[in-house]
Design a protein around this motif. Sequence first.
Motif, PDB file in Angstrom:
ATOM      1  N   MET A 188       0.859  -1.187   0.000  1.00  0.00           N
ATOM      2  CA  MET A 188       0.000   0.000   0.000  1.00  0.00           C
ATOM      3  C   MET A 188       0.886   1.225   0.000  1.00  0.00           C
ATOM      4  SD  MET A 188      -3.050  -0.726   2.677  1.00  0.00           S
ATOM      5  CE  MET A 188      -2.065  -1.436   3.976  1.00  0.00           C
ATOM      6  N   GLU A 189       0.447   2.267  -0.682  1.00  0.00           N
ATOM      7  CA  GLU A 189       1.199   3.515  -0.654  1.00  0.00           C
ATOM      8  C   GLU A 189       0.283   4.674  -1.009  1.00  0.00           C
ATOM      9  OE1 GLU A 189       4.277   2.631  -3.521  1.00  0.00           O
ATOM     10  OE2 GLU A 189       3.104   3.434  -5.182  1.00  0.00           O
ATOM     11  N   GLN A 190       0.800   5.888  -0.800  1.00  0.00           N
ATOM     12  CA  GLN A 190       0.024   7.086  -1.118  1.00  0.00           C
ATOM     13  C   GLN A 190       0.236   7.477  -2.572  1.00  0.00           C
ATOM     14  OE1 GLN A 190       2.276   9.571   1.680  1.00  0.00           O
ATOM     15  NE2 GLN A 190       0.313  10.057   2.652  1.00  0.00           N
ATOM     16  N   ASP A 191      -0.824   7.993  -3.178  1.00  0.00           N
ATOM     17  CA  ASP A 191      -0.666   8.578  -4.508  1.00  0.00           C
ATOM     18  C   ASP A 191      -0.170  10.018  -4.328  1.00  0.00           C
ATOM     19  OD1 ASP A 191      -0.680   8.820  -7.227  1.00  0.00           O
ATOM     20  OD2 ASP A 191      -2.837   8.507  -7.488  1.00  0.00           O
ATOM     21  N   ALA A 192       0.389  10.587  -5.398  1.00  0.00           N
ATOM     22  CA  ALA A 192       0.807  11.993  -5.383  1.00  0.00           C
ATOM     23  C   ALA A 192      -0.289  12.839  -6.021  1.00  0.00           C
ATOM     24  CB  ALA A 192       2.113  12.141  -6.156  1.00  0.00           C
ATOM     25  N   GLY A 193      -0.119  14.149  -5.987  1.00  0.00           N
ATOM     26  CA  GLY A 193      -1.072  15.038  -6.641  1.00  0.00           C
ATOM     27  C   GLY A 193      -0.740  15.166  -8.112  1.00  0.00           C
ATOM     28  N   LYS A 194      -1.236  16.253  -8.704  1.00  0.00           N
ATOM     29  CA  LYS A 194      -1.069  16.406 -10.147  1.00  0.00           C
ATOM     30  C   LYS A 194      -0.557  17.809 -10.452  1.00  0.00           C
ATOM     31  CE  LYS A 194      -3.931  15.990 -14.224  1.00  0.00           C
ATOM     32  NZ  LYS A 194      -5.318  16.138 -14.642  1.00  0.00           N
ATOM     33  N   SER A 195       0.576  17.871 -11.169  1.00  0.00           N
ATOM     34  CA  SER A 195       1.060  19.166 -11.633  1.00  0.00           C
ATOM     35  C   SER A 195       0.457  19.430 -12.999  1.00  0.00           C
ATOM     36  CB  SER A 195       2.586  19.160 -11.755  1.00  0.00           C
ATOM     37  OG  SER A 195       3.166  18.932 -10.486  1.00  0.00           O
ATOM     38  N   ILE A 196       0.030  20.673 -13.214  1.00  0.00           N
ATOM     39  CA  ILE A 196      -0.618  21.001 -14.489  1.00  0.00           C
ATOM     40  C   ILE A 196       0.201  22.092 -15.172  1.00  0.00           C
ATOM     41  CG2 ILE A 196      -2.757  21.834 -15.563  1.00  0.00           C
ATOM     42  CD1 ILE A 196      -4.029  20.817 -12.748  1.00  0.00           C
ATOM     43  N   HIS A 197       0.758  21.740 -16.318  1.00  0.00           N
ATOM     44  CA  HIS A 197       1.670  22.673 -16.999  1.00  0.00           C
ATOM     45  C   HIS A 197       1.066  23.295 -18.253  1.00  0.00           C
ATOM     46  CE1 HIS A 197       4.654  21.056 -14.284  1.00  0.00           C
ATOM     47  NE2 HIS A 197       4.449  19.841 -14.752  1.00  0.00           N
ATOM     48  N   ASP A 198      -0.135  22.873 -18.625  1.00  0.00           N
ATOM     49  CA  ASP A 198      -0.653  23.320 -19.926  1.00  0.00           C
ATOM     50  C   ASP A 198      -1.842  24.276 -19.826  1.00  0.00           C
ATOM     51  OD1 ASP A 198      -2.485  21.520 -19.025  1.00  0.00           O
ATOM     52  OD2 ASP A 198      -2.293  20.118 -20.699  1.00  0.00           O
ATOM     53  N   MET A 199      -2.028  24.900 -18.659  1.00  0.00           N
ATOM     54  CA  MET A 199      -3.164  25.810 -18.519  1.00  0.00           C
ATOM     55  C   MET A 199      -2.762  27.266 -18.684  1.00  0.00           C
ATOM     56  SD  MET A 199      -5.576  24.236 -15.532  1.00  0.00           S
ATOM     57  CE  MET A 199      -6.429  25.786 -15.201  1.00  0.00           C
ATOM     58  N   ASP A 200      -1.476  27.550 -18.540  1.00  0.00           N
ATOM     59  CA  ASP A 200      -0.997  28.932 -18.578  1.00  0.00           C
ATOM     60  C   ASP A 200       0.411  28.936 -19.153  1.00  0.00           C
ATOM     61  OD1 ASP A 200      -1.635  31.769 -16.939  1.00  0.00           O
ATOM     62  OD2 ASP A 200       0.505  31.351 -17.251  1.00  0.00           O
ATOM     63  N   PRO A 201       0.713  29.924 -20.009  1.00  0.00           N
ATOM     64  CA  PRO A 201       2.054  29.922 -20.620  1.00  0.00           C
ATOM     65  C   PRO A 201       3.171  30.213 -19.613  1.00  0.00           C
ATOM     66  CG  PRO A 201       0.802  31.863 -21.304  1.00  0.00           C
ATOM     67  CD  PRO A 201      -0.135  31.003 -20.540  1.00  0.00           C
ATOM     68  N   ASN A 202       2.862  30.894 -18.511  1.00  0.00           N
ATOM     69  CA  ASN A 202       3.924  31.304 -17.590  1.00  0.00           C
ATOM     70  C   ASN A 202       3.908  30.606 -16.241  1.00  0.00           C
ATOM     71  OD1 ASN A 202       4.775  33.353 -19.449  1.00  0.00           O
ATOM     72  ND2 ASN A 202       2.948  34.505 -18.821  1.00  0.00           N
ATOM     73  N   MET A 203       2.835  29.883 -15.970  1.00  0.00           N
ATOM     74  CA  MET A 203       2.718  29.296 -14.633  1.00  0.00           C
ATOM     75  C   MET A 203       2.378  27.826 -14.688  1.00  0.00           C
ATOM     76  SD  MET A 203       0.703  31.846 -12.092  1.00  0.00           S
ATOM     77  CE  MET A 203      -0.423  32.532 -13.293  1.00  0.00           C
ATOM     78  N   SER A 204       2.764  27.128 -13.643  1.00  0.00           N
ATOM     79  CA  SER A 204       2.294  25.757 -13.457  1.00  0.00           C
ATOM     80  C   SER A 204       1.354  25.741 -12.269  1.00  0.00           C
ATOM     81  CB  SER A 204       3.470  24.816 -13.203  1.00  0.00           C
ATOM     82  OG  SER A 204       4.118  24.511 -14.414  1.00  0.00           O
ATOM     83  N   PHE A 205       0.412  24.809 -12.279  1.00  0.00           N
ATOM     84  CA  PHE A 205      -0.541  24.691 -11.183  1.00  0.00           C
ATOM     85  C   PHE A 205      -0.409  23.323 -10.545  1.00  0.00           C
ATOM     86  CE2 PHE A 205      -2.255  27.718 -14.165  1.00  0.00           C
ATOM     87  CZ  PHE A 205      -2.714  28.740 -13.348  1.00  0.00           C
TER      88      PHE A 205
END
Length: 503
Positions: free
Chosen positions: A142-159
């Motif tokens: 058993m282990e924890q999942d990680a979250g999600k980085s989103i790189h394609d919503m904004d040209p200058n920022m990641s979410f």
Amino acid sequence: MLDLSFESPKPKIISGAKFDWELVIGMEVHAQVASASKLFSGASTEFGNEPNSNVSFVDAAMPGMLPVINEFCVEQAVKTGLGLKAKINLWSAFDRKNYFYPDLPQGYQISQLYHPIVGEGEVIVDLEPGIARKVRIERIHMEQDAGKSIHDMDPNMSFVDLNRTGVCLMEIVSRPDIRGPEEAAAYVVKLRQIMRYLGTCDGNMQNGNLRADVNVSVCLPGQYEKYQQTDDFRHLGVRCEIKNMNSMRFIQQAIDVEARRQIAILETGGKVEQETRLYDPDKSETRSMRSKEEAHDYRYFPDPDLLPLEIDQNWVDTVRSSLPELPDEKKLRFINDYKLTEYDAGVLTADIESADFFESVAKLCEGKLAANWVINELFGRLKKDDLPINESPVSPNQLAGIITLIQNEEISGKIAKELFEIVYVDGGNPNEIVDKRGMKQVTDTSTIEKSVEIVINDNPDQVAKAKLNPKLAGWFVGQVMKATGGKANPKSVNEIVFKKLNL
Ligand code: MN
């Protein structure tokens, strides 16, 4: 109970420019536990919620927050282990796997490296009737999942979206027993089938609830047998791991592409480097992600916030007694009880809803006929409307009603298909529909005789031809069937035509 015997498939051979090569594949499948809340927090696991709305202080790794284990997740992992005929470890422990990633607020993943909850098991991977591969399971932790980085919503920022952070995963690790791309996909299909029967993972690959990492290596013929005899991995080639695939098609393509890449390197005198790679379906290639890390790179150590996990045998036995009938057993029972072919039994037990539907029908009429009608007519019709089996407009009772009419020779197969369509579209009781619409088969020989006589009298030329060539009698049968709207019993018509024509 009888065992279903099978032979192992031949390994997939890929021909290089110089040699023929065999594939060796081991898999690590991450299956999200079907649970309303996370592994160490009470936050929801619901898919598709507003980003960062399923996040507790524990998931966000706020200072001073402590993890509390979710008993239901433990039960789900144990259930999965039992479903894979695996050893359940009554004592297991959680470790911290340290690494930095923006979607991992803790800076480490809580996992089980040294003492997993589930030990060795096995899965029978069906490929075709009589051909299957036994794949050994090494462990499930058993282990924890990680979250999600989103790189394609904004040209200058990641979410970052932490909804998934801390959700419970089961990592199912196989031995390198898989010998081709089709087997690899069939293995994931079988794992998914078993987990869906158990209700421990919904197997939804599109939502990322089931992902596969594939370890691929190639070797010359004969090497794999040496490995089997000695358990020494040095007989096998160097492997590369292809990460995080969420479709059966990509799994197969990635294995094929990666094997060919390794073969090209080996045949030109190069060396395959052990590393982690990503599959790019658009370019149909795998790319290096990072050189293969070792356990010590992560500075694993026992998580000081969590006590070792101890479960007792009585509880495991209780969980075991709650297991449903699993796909292999159900398939075997269908073959024995309803005299089905292995193929038909396999189709009907692919998911539990289809199996239940079939069995409700088969309890009311002849099993073999029920299987034919469910597989050929019902599945075909549902597919046309893109409907799942549990939304079938025809109920098991209605379908059994139609089949019973065929069994009792009250309607012909052809009329039965018309009746099926009427019931499918308008509903209703098959018996009443047949009575009301006068669809019953004509078995009364005097009616059939009359109809045959008319056709004979009206067609003297055909009669002359049939006398020279008895095969042409079939034309008369066709005419009579047409004249009776398909309701005449074809066997009687055939007999009467031959008698009247003196053939
Ligand atoms: Mn993992």
